[in-house]
Scaffold this active site. Structure first.
Site, short mmCIF file in Angstrom:
data_model
loop_
_atom_site.label_atom_id
_atom_site.label_comp_id
_atom_site.label_asym_id
_atom_site.label_seq_id
_atom_site.Cartn_x
_atom_site.Cartn_y
_atom_site.Cartn_z
CG MET A 105 23.35 -0.88 -21.73
SD MET A 105 22.70 -0.76 -23.42
CE MET A 105 22.27 -2.47 -23.77
CD GLU A 106 21.67 -2.15 -16.12
OE1 GLU A 106 21.66 -1.09 -16.79
OE2 GLU A 106 22.73 -2.72 -15.77
CG ASP A 124 8.12 -19.03 -25.18
OD1 ASP A 124 8.31 -19.87 -26.08
OD2 ASP A 124 7.94 -19.34 -23.99
CG LEU A 160 32.38 -4.80 -23.44
CD1 LEU A 160 33.13 -3.85 -24.34
CD2 LEU A 160 33.36 -5.72 -22.73
CB CYS A 161 26.66 -4.36 -19.03
SG CYS A 161 25.43 -3.21 -19.61
CG HIS A 162 30.42 -0.96 -15.49
ND1 HIS A 162 30.25 -0.19 -16.62
CD2 HIS A 162 31.75 -0.92 -15.20
CE1 HIS A 162 31.42 0.31 -16.99
NE2 HIS A 162 32.35 -0.12 -16.16
#
Lengths: 163, 163, 163, 163, 163, 163
Positions: free
Chosen positions: A114-115, A129, A78-80
């Site tokens: 969020m980014e 990793d 739901l992130c723009h």
């Protein structure tokens, strides 16, 4: 999503949606997120000596984080979509962990926390990793927003942080 | 990336970062890039006769180029995401090569020369894929920016080019 | 694509298609591709001294190449998706260019020459992005397959190459 | 990446590469990873009552995690592309956090612990996105591999875990 | 997803998951899907005369469909990633619609009907995009699986279809 | 694409291009698209009772649609990348079909009808994937734009629709 208890009509309460931000102003916004990867002594030594067998672990993690910041709306449903205008990722090797800090900047309609969180998370995944052959127990921890500037909210800082 | 010579603290000199452009003005910018794919006589003939076995090679290359231009920030790690506003790709079949030319336009905060170069490169790759059964030696060559307009720099043209 | 000259029925001659390889055997295959990025003296110096302002240019190019190899079927429209099992990218700084060499390996149903070419091309694009502030004329050139092993064809080497 | 200290030839020590696994056997492998998102009382209440304003937070997180597992090689630069054959993501709402557990299965040539970790990480990011309006301090923590089965290593379990 | 009616523990009934197919056999499978795009007389004429202003509409649709088939697991959340081994897309211009037919083949562990449906759907979307300036009312309709071969189910054909 | 009938020079008539919109004004625009998935009685019952074996079908479809809206320029070759600012997807279970409706909003330079159509199409595909074990004949139908607001055109409504 949780709303159609046998009803024909889907009640929109609870249905996921991407909130409309078309009325928000374009302004410069930034966010800082941090996190840590707990690693063994062997990993700390290999990072300090640049002898990680798969290659330059810190460099790979940094690039993975920057690329993931750009892909946030693809990962977080739901992130723009946002035009990211700057990203800096720092990795610091400590005695029992690697500290990661990301700062993301934009001139757009929504915040970029969020980014910043995605940048730190994926940098952490890439680091794990690179070192997992040396330490299969490496743990990603304490990923959180530290600070958020711009937009209507103005300044937000995690409690306990001073400017 | 090259900076942590055994030090605990990662010296940021040399660390990859996405430069902040949030302060740059939105303005119309464009870039032209060109390149060539060297191919055998058989390939030139098949392109001219539209008899390439895998299908319309020039058409596929053109679309691949346009789509790649949009995906530039996903491919080039430190490229800013940019709202591409127009792309034209030309392919010209010559006697021993196919000439490719891409023009990309935007109204955004950074130049689009990487988008134009990516467009030409991927159009070239797609063309090679279409003809590689006929000519496994096909070679991609001379990919470069010809011209760049807009932004603070104004006009840049490769030496030897006249407006 | 070039076939519907006003006809109602689209003649499939010329229509792009992804060739069926479901009958081909899974076997180990590899491909080597090479290319060069022509750069100015300033860029050569900055690469040798690790003083490129945007960061570790060779490291970024290497990772961009590896990631692009994995994304080949997304970029080249008629390429089959392939499980890439190994990629090595070498970058060598010469006096007037950077030489790039990629080797890709798989155990799958088709050759990986497109993956090797894509790897070299995108490594080259990423390198240009890192140094374009120093040299806007940087040119990508001579991208081609050198060698291809495995599958029904067996061994293919570019003319003039010795094993 | 850290290796070209001004030398013309890039020493490959330290250069990132994707390790060749084409010789490894295809076998059934699985991995379990876990993690937690620390959230406020308000968030716990909203999750339990299905009243999160942006919609069904747990459902969105679960799907984001599954999709991210498939995109692991796109996010983690040196990860091999892998055919994921099964993913289950569980989210448990506790009094001060949400516990996330992902199990990933494959029949392929390498382990899937990075896929399981990526699944948990992105489910956590999506959950934070859903609740960040209620709790801007939500923290992602303790992401780690619990168990790994299959391949040459056989069984690996985090110390302290019993089968 | 619909299951956590205020309970602490998320009951997994109703939770989305990717079903485990690691135990299924690799075998050749194929699927055929069809669909139609209803368009105006103007569009039919432009398609037949190759005078669609945005370019070769049928060619673009065909390539978009092939590429989308490869991206099915990225679009359809619970779809397994599959190695697609062949795709053919046909577009037929009729008097009031364009008929689309896609055949997808693989040698893998699950059926490819979702890949065939995705191929037809995105070819249809791309076609609408090419002609929407001529006909903003263009309608995509009747997208469905016609036939599915291979795997444990063997042959499935839509009722009313004869082999 | 259809233009190179054996000529050396590719006549650009017919060649696909991304139309330049850099001169268009940024303004608020929206589009509504609808579509239907025809399903069997069994599927309707399972949707109403939330007993679809693969999980919450309507929830998964809704998220798939929102994510696909963001990915429209990646799927539709000549679509401009657009900053989507809001998406709402509704799914209504009727006695023999599921009705899907998507509304997409932006403040950008081009309309968002392709984003709305893509949203509906991929939501429909995801829904089919969730129920195909119950009904392999499920059919996607009647996908079309209902209404388009903003930009130079102002208001467009499908004939027969009243405001």
């Amino acid at each position: 999503m949780t709303a159609d208890h046998g009803l024909t009509h889907v009640d929109e309460t609870g249905a996921a949606r991407m909130v409309d931000v078309s009325g928000k102003a374009v302004s410069v916004r930034s966010a800082v997120a941090t996190g840590r990867v707990l690693v063994s002594d062997d990993v700390v030594r290999a990072l300090r000596d640049s002898t990680v067998p798969k290659g330059d672990a810190l460099g790979v993690a940094r690039i993975a984080g920057i690329q993931a910041a750009k892909r946030t709306p693809d990962l977080v449903p739901l992130c723009h979509p946002i035009a990211i205008h700057g990203v800096v990722v720092d990795l610091d090797v400590h005695d029992d962990h690697v500290a990661i800090r990301a700062e993301v900047r934009t001139a757009d309609r929504t915040g970029v926390e969020m980014e910043a969180l995605t940048c730190v998370s994926v940098a952490a995944l890439a680091l794990v990793d690179m070192v997992k052959a040396l330490d299969p127990s490496a743990t990603i921890t304490d990923i959180r927003v530290e600070e958020k500037l711009g937009g209507k909210t103005g300044v937000w800082r995690r409690e306990g942080l001073e400017a």
